[in-house]
Design an enzyme around this catalytic site. Structure first.
Site, PDB file in Angstrom:
ATOM      1  N   THR A  36       0.869  -1.175   0.000  1.00 45.55           N
ATOM      2  CA  THR A  36       0.000   0.000   0.000  1.00 45.55           C
ATOM      3  C   THR A  36       0.907   1.227   0.000  1.00 45.55           C
ATOM      4  N   ASP A  59      -2.643  -9.453  -0.469  1.00 42.98           N
ATOM      5  CA  ASP A  59      -3.545  -8.810   0.484  1.00 42.98           C
ATOM      6  C   ASP A  59      -3.943  -9.820   1.572  1.00 42.98           C
ATOM      7  N   ALA A  83      -1.124  -3.950   8.482  1.00 46.75           N
ATOM      8  CA  ALA A  83      -2.227  -3.154   9.023  1.00 46.75           C
ATOM      9  C   ALA A  83      -2.254  -1.792   8.350  1.00 46.75           C
ATOM     10  N   GLU A  84      -3.410  -1.177   8.409  1.00 42.55           N
ATOM     11  CA  GLU A  84      -3.482   0.272   8.229  1.00 42.55           C
ATOM     12  C   GLU A  84      -3.117   0.827   9.588  1.00 42.55           C
ATOM     13  N   THR A 125      -1.137  -2.936  19.699  1.00 45.20           N
ATOM     14  CA  THR A 125      -0.686  -1.600  20.090  1.00 45.20           C
ATOM     15  C   THR A 125      -1.220  -1.218  21.463  1.00 45.20           C
ATOM     16  N   ASP A 126      -0.495  -0.318  22.140  1.00 44.30           N
ATOM     17  CA  ASP A 126      -0.990   0.192  23.430  1.00 44.30           C
ATOM     18  C   ASP A 126      -2.249   1.035  23.253  1.00 44.30           C
ATOM     19  N   GLU A 127      -2.536   1.439  21.996  1.00 44.15           N
ATOM     20  CA  GLU A 127      -3.707   2.301  21.781  1.00 44.15           C
ATOM     21  C   GLU A 127      -5.020   1.590  22.092  1.00 44.15           C
ATOM     22  N   TYR A 153      -8.859   3.538  14.139  1.00 42.42           N
ATOM     23  CA  TYR A 153      -7.653   2.691  14.095  1.00 42.42           C
ATOM     24  C   TYR A 153      -7.569   1.808  15.335  1.00 42.42           C
ATOM     25  N   ALA A 155      -9.815   1.096  17.494  1.00 45.57           N
ATOM     26  CA  ALA A 155     -10.963   0.180  17.607  1.00 45.57           C
ATOM     27  C   ALA A 155     -10.757  -1.046  16.724  1.00 45.57           C
ATOM     28  N   LYS A 157      -7.831  -2.324  15.848  1.00 46.94           N
ATOM     29  CA  LYS A 157      -6.773  -3.155  16.449  1.00 46.94           C
ATOM     30  C   LYS A 157      -7.319  -3.924  17.657  1.00 46.94           C
ATOM     31  N   PRO A 277      -9.018  15.113  16.184  1.00 47.26           N
ATOM     32  CA  PRO A 277     -10.263  14.766  16.897  1.00 47.26           C
ATOM     33  C   PRO A 277     -10.051  13.510  17.753  1.00 47.26           C
ATOM     34  N   GLY A 278     -10.543  13.554  18.991  1.00 43.71           N
ATOM     35  CA  GLY A 278     -10.442  12.387  19.880  1.00 43.71           C
ATOM     36  C   GLY A 278      -9.022  12.093  20.350  1.00 43.71           C
TER      37      GLY A 278
HETATM   38  P1  NAD Z   1       3.246   0.676   8.448  1.00 43.36           P
HETATM   39  O1  NAD Z   1       2.028   1.434   8.061  1.00 43.36           O
HETATM   40  O2  NAD Z   1       4.581   1.314   8.327  1.00 43.36           O
HETATM   41  O3  NAD Z   1       3.303  -0.696   7.619  1.00 43.36           O
HETATM   42  C1  NAD Z   1       2.178  -1.469   7.371  1.00 43.36           C
HETATM   43  C2  NAD Z   1       2.531  -2.459   6.262  1.00 43.36           C
HETATM   44  O4  NAD Z   1       1.386  -3.299   6.048  1.00 43.36           O
HETATM   45  C3  NAD Z   1       2.840  -1.788   4.921  1.00 43.36           C
HETATM   46  O5  NAD Z   1       3.985  -2.366   4.348  1.00 43.36           O
HETATM   47  C4  NAD Z   1       1.610  -2.082   4.074  1.00 43.36           C
HETATM   48  O6  NAD Z   1       1.882  -2.183   2.683  1.00 43.36           O
HETATM   49  C5  NAD Z   1       1.159  -3.414   4.648  1.00 43.36           C
HETATM   50  N1  NAD Z   1      -0.271  -3.685   4.439  1.00 43.36           N
HETATM   51  C6  NAD Z   1      -1.299  -2.835   4.640  1.00 43.36           C
HETATM   52  N2  NAD Z   1      -2.459  -3.429   4.321  1.00 43.36           N
HETATM   53  C7  NAD Z   1      -2.149  -4.700   3.913  1.00 43.36           C
HETATM   54  C8  NAD Z   1      -2.915  -5.794   3.482  1.00 43.36           C
HETATM   55  N3  NAD Z   1      -4.252  -5.711   3.357  1.00 43.36           N
HETATM   56  N4  NAD Z   1      -2.289  -6.942   3.162  1.00 43.36           N
HETATM   57  C9  NAD Z   1      -0.919  -7.036   3.253  1.00 43.36           C
HETATM   58  N5  NAD Z   1      -0.147  -6.006   3.656  1.00 43.36           N
HETATM   59  C10 NAD Z   1      -0.757  -4.853   3.989  1.00 43.36           C
HETATM   60  O7  NAD Z   1       2.975   0.193   9.934  1.00 43.36           O
HETATM   61  P2  NAD Z   1       3.995   0.003  11.155  1.00 43.36           P
HETATM   62  O8  NAD Z   1       4.130   1.304  11.859  1.00 43.36           O
HETATM   63  O9  NAD Z   1       5.166  -0.720  10.685  1.00 43.36           O
HETATM   64  O10 NAD Z   1       3.111  -0.943  12.093  1.00 43.36           O
HETATM   65  C11 NAD Z   1       3.166  -2.353  11.920  1.00 43.36           C
HETATM   66  C12 NAD Z   1       2.233  -2.997  12.939  1.00 43.36           C
HETATM   67  O11 NAD Z   1       2.633  -2.637  14.264  1.00 43.36           O
HETATM   68  C13 NAD Z   1       0.787  -2.565  12.801  1.00 43.36           C
HETATM   69  O12 NAD Z   1      -0.030  -3.672  13.039  1.00 43.36           O
HETATM   70  C14 NAD Z   1       0.607  -1.532  13.903  1.00 43.36           C
HETATM   71  O13 NAD Z   1      -0.719  -1.515  14.358  1.00 43.36           O
HETATM   72  C15 NAD Z   1       1.543  -2.058  14.965  1.00 43.36           C
HETATM   73  N6  NAD Z   1       2.142  -1.070  15.874  1.00 43.36           N
HETATM   74  C16 NAD Z   1       2.765   0.045  15.391  1.00 43.36           C
HETATM   75  C17 NAD Z   1       3.389   0.921  16.272  1.00 43.36           C
HETATM   76  C18 NAD Z   1       4.106   2.150  15.773  1.00 43.36           C
HETATM   77  O14 NAD Z   1       4.531   2.980  16.586  1.00 43.36           O
HETATM   78  N7  NAD Z   1       4.291   2.338  14.471  1.00 43.36           N
HETATM   79  C19 NAD Z   1       3.371   0.669  17.643  1.00 43.36           C
HETATM   80  C20 NAD Z   1       2.707  -0.481  18.106  1.00 43.36           C
HETATM   81  C21 NAD Z   1       2.104  -1.337  17.202  1.00 43.36           C
HETATM   82  O1  DAU Z   2       1.131   3.881  20.417  1.00 46.90           O
HETATM   83  C1  DAU Z   2       1.335   3.084  19.307  1.00 46.90           C
HETATM   84  C2  DAU Z   2       0.794   3.766  18.076  1.00 46.90           C
HETATM   85  O2  DAU Z   2       1.679   4.847  17.795  1.00 46.90           O
HETATM   86  C3  DAU Z   2       0.678   2.827  16.887  1.00 46.90           C
HETATM   87  O3  DAU Z   2      -0.295   1.856  17.186  1.00 46.90           O
HETATM   88  C4  DAU Z   2       0.287   3.600  15.623  1.00 46.90           C
HETATM   89  O4  DAU Z   2       0.302   2.735  14.511  1.00 46.90           O
HETATM   90  C5  DAU Z   2       1.295   4.702  15.408  1.00 46.90           C
HETATM   91  O5  DAU Z   2       0.925   5.474  14.283  1.00 46.90           O
HETATM   92  C6  DAU Z   2       1.385   5.605  16.642  1.00 46.90           C
HETATM   93  O6  DAU Z   2       0.173   6.355  16.836  1.00 46.90           O
HETATM   94  P1  DAU Z   2       0.198   7.903  17.255  1.00 46.90           P
HETATM   95  O7  DAU Z   2      -1.077   8.501  16.878  1.00 46.90           O
HETATM   96  O8  DAU Z   2       0.657   8.069  18.652  1.00 46.90           O
HETATM   97  O9  DAU Z   2       1.403   8.393  16.291  1.00 46.90           O
HETATM   98  P2  DAU Z   2       1.593   9.704  15.377  1.00 46.90           P
HETATM   99  O10 DAU Z   2       3.022   9.689  14.934  1.00 46.90           O
HETATM  100  O11 DAU Z   2       0.546   9.840  14.357  1.00 46.90           O
HETATM  101  O12 DAU Z   2       1.424  10.870  16.436  1.00 46.90           O
HETATM  102  C7  DAU Z   2       2.234  10.961  17.589  1.00 46.90           C
HETATM  103  C8  DAU Z   2       1.779  12.174  18.368  1.00 46.90           C
HETATM  104  O13 DAU Z   2       2.114  13.344  17.624  1.00 46.90           O
HETATM  105  C9  DAU Z   2       0.282  12.243  18.590  1.00 46.90           C
HETATM  106  O14 DAU Z   2       0.018  12.781  19.869  1.00 46.90           O
HETATM  107  C10 DAU Z   2      -0.216  13.184  17.513  1.00 46.90           C
HETATM  108  C11 DAU Z   2       0.951  14.137  17.331  1.00 46.90           C
HETATM  109  N1  DAU Z   2       1.138  14.679  15.954  1.00 46.90           N
HETATM  110  C12 DAU Z   2       1.177  13.793  14.921  1.00 46.90           C
HETATM  111  C13 DAU Z   2       1.339  14.262  13.630  1.00 46.90           C
HETATM  112  C14 DAU Z   2       1.369  13.286  12.477  1.00 46.90           C
HETATM  113  C15 DAU Z   2       1.289  16.046  15.770  1.00 46.90           C
HETATM  114  O15 DAU Z   2       1.283  16.839  16.733  1.00 46.90           O
HETATM  115  N2  DAU Z   2       1.447  16.486  14.487  1.00 46.90           N
HETATM  116  C16 DAU Z   2       1.467  15.655  13.402  1.00 46.90           C
HETATM  117  O16 DAU Z   2       1.589  16.157  12.255  1.00 46.90           O
END
Ligand code: NAD
Ligand code: DAU
Length: 344
Positions: A36, A59, A83-84, A125-127, A153, A155, A157, A277-278
């Site tokens: 994606t 997929d 994941a998305e 995720t901790d979310e 998101y 919800a 997960k 939002p939220g």
């Molecule tokens: P990311 O968005 O960077 O990567 C997601 C990957 O999944 C991409 O390569 C995308 O192409 C693939 N993908 C999406 N839809 C797909 C589908 N239908 N089939 C196959 N592949 C698909 O995400 P990330 O930040 O690497 O997160 C990975 C996992 O870890 C997720 O499940 C996320 O919820 C979890 N997570 C992320 C964080 C964080 O801080 N980023 C923290 C805790 C948990």
């Molecule tokens: O806690 C784990 C989660 O962390 C994962 O499950 C998610 O996949 C990952 O995206 C991340 O979620 P957050 O919403 O915490 O991450 P994000 O980087 O989007 O935002 C981090 C913080 O920064 C959040 O409080 C929102 C804020 N932010 C984010 C963006 C993109 C800003 O202030 N400005 C921005 O432009």
């Protein structure tokens, strides 16, 4: 061992693939990814020549593709990163989050049931725990904290987590779940806070901080997340959930100011914009279960990790510039164009 890593062309999945290929040179790793907007084959370039690595585009929500893959490969372990993953996108378009994050998880587990595996691991995720108040630094998420989600998101997960636990109880599928806090490090897609701020600061562009920048995230260097998953899939107890985090809490404003300082850029780049939002106030993980039961210990403190991360983005500007100059360029305009500038 034959390990399926879904979503391995994304941020954490790709780091996990490199971690596993190096640590277990005899393992076969198959990456299955839809590529994606968040998936990037350039990220896996160095793995492509490894004879123990195979990439398959597809997929996880497509039953035929997944069942054909399982028919072909006899997997021992499945680690589901696919994941998305971006909260802001889930606010714009929740549907795709349900399809990939919930139905995709179900399809994968159905294939695991049919073909048999030793372990299905769900990267959560901790979310799923919602948020904590800013004025109660004594509170942390434990594995017993109630599921209390805020965004489509989180919800999605949480729904997937419940489904995973139901497959354990009902079908005896050998599952584990990890719930990690915010990751940062190499290959982090520049829509997320840290890589967004690094890439924009390097281009001397305004840095959009939501609200007052007071929200707190608990940051973990991505390699520490990989080592936690490694321990869980090999030593974790079936049916269990493990929280993963390293007690590195920072407000968003602190994070952004640290990045600016490291890059030698002025604080005047900071722009406060309309809040998400939220917006969850604070995340903070209690990782004592995984430390106690599996001996996991994070290795990287935030100050060191953020320096390594900034260095990586400086040395790999082609990687992120290709992204921000591609289809992503219209994303920024769409998502941030309507946000009102509050100050800055
Ligand atoms: P990311 O968005 O960077 O990567 C997601 C990957 O999944 C991409 O390569 C995308 O192409 C693939 N993908 C999406 N839809 C797909 C589908 N239908 N089939 C196959 N592949 C698909 O995400 P990330 O930040 O690497 O997160 C990975 C996992 O870890 C997720 O499940 C996320 O919820 C979890 N997570 C992320 C964080 C964080 O801080 N980023 C923290 C805790 C948990
Ligand atoms: O806690 C784990 C989660 O962390 C994962 O499950 C998610 O996949 C990952 O995206 C991340 O979620 P957050 O919403 O915490 O991450 P994000 O980087 O989007 O935002 C981090 C913080 O920064 C959040 O409080 C929102 C804020 N932010 C984010 C963006 C993109 C800003 O202030 N400005 C921005 O432009």
């Amino acid at each position: 061992m034959n390990v399926l890593v879904t979503g391995g062309a994304g941020f954490i999945g790709s780091n996990f693939i490199y971690y596993m290929l190096e640590k277990y040179p005899k393992y076969r790793i198959v990456c299955f990814d839809l590529l994606t907007y968040a998936g990037n084959l350039e990220t896996l370039e160095e793995a492509m020549d490894n004879p123990n690595f195979r990439f398959v585009k597809g997929d996880i929500a497509n039953r035929e593709e997944i069942f054909n893959l399982f028919e072909e490969e006899k997997f021992d372990i499945v680690v589901n990163f696919a994941a998305e993953s971006h909260v802001d996108r889930s606010i714009e378009n929740p549907g795709i989050f349900l399809r990939t994050n919930v139905f995709g998880t179900q399809v994968l587990m159905d294939a695991c049931r049919k073909y048999g595996i030793k372990r299905y691991h769900q990267v959560s995720t901790d979310e799923v725990y919602g948020d904590l108040p800013l004025d109660r630094p004594d509170l942390f998420f434990t594995e017993e904290s109630p599921i209390h989600t805020s965004s489509p998101y989180s919800a999605s997960k949480a729904s997937a987590d419940l489904l995973v636990l139901s497959y354990y109880r009902t079908f005896k599928l050998p599952v584990t779940i990890s719930r990690c806090s915010n990751n940062y490090g190499p290959y982090h897609f520049p829509e997320k806070l840290i890589p967004l701020m690094i890439s924009r600061a390097l281009n001397d562009q305004p840095l959009p901080v939501y609200g007052k920048g007071e929200n707190v995230r608990d940051w973990l260097y991505v390699e520490d997340h990989c080592s936690a998953i490694d321990l869980i899939i090999h030593k974790g107890t079936e049916g269990e959930v493990y929280n993963v985090g390293g007690h590195n809490e920072r407000t968003n404003l602190e994070v952004v100011k640290t990045i600016l300082k490291e890059l030698g850029k002025p604080d005047s780049l900071i722009t406060f914009v309309t809040d998400r939002p939220g917006h969850d106030l604070r995340y903070a993980i209690d990782p004592s279960k995984i430390q106690r039961e599996l001996g996991w210990k994070p290795q990287v403190k935030f100050d060191e990790g953020i320096r390594m991360t900034i260095k990586w983005y400086l040395q790999n500007s082609k990687w992120w510039q290709n992204i921000i100059n591609g289809e992503y360029s219209s994303y920024y305009e769409k998502m941030y164009g309507n946000r009102q500038v509050i100050a800055g």
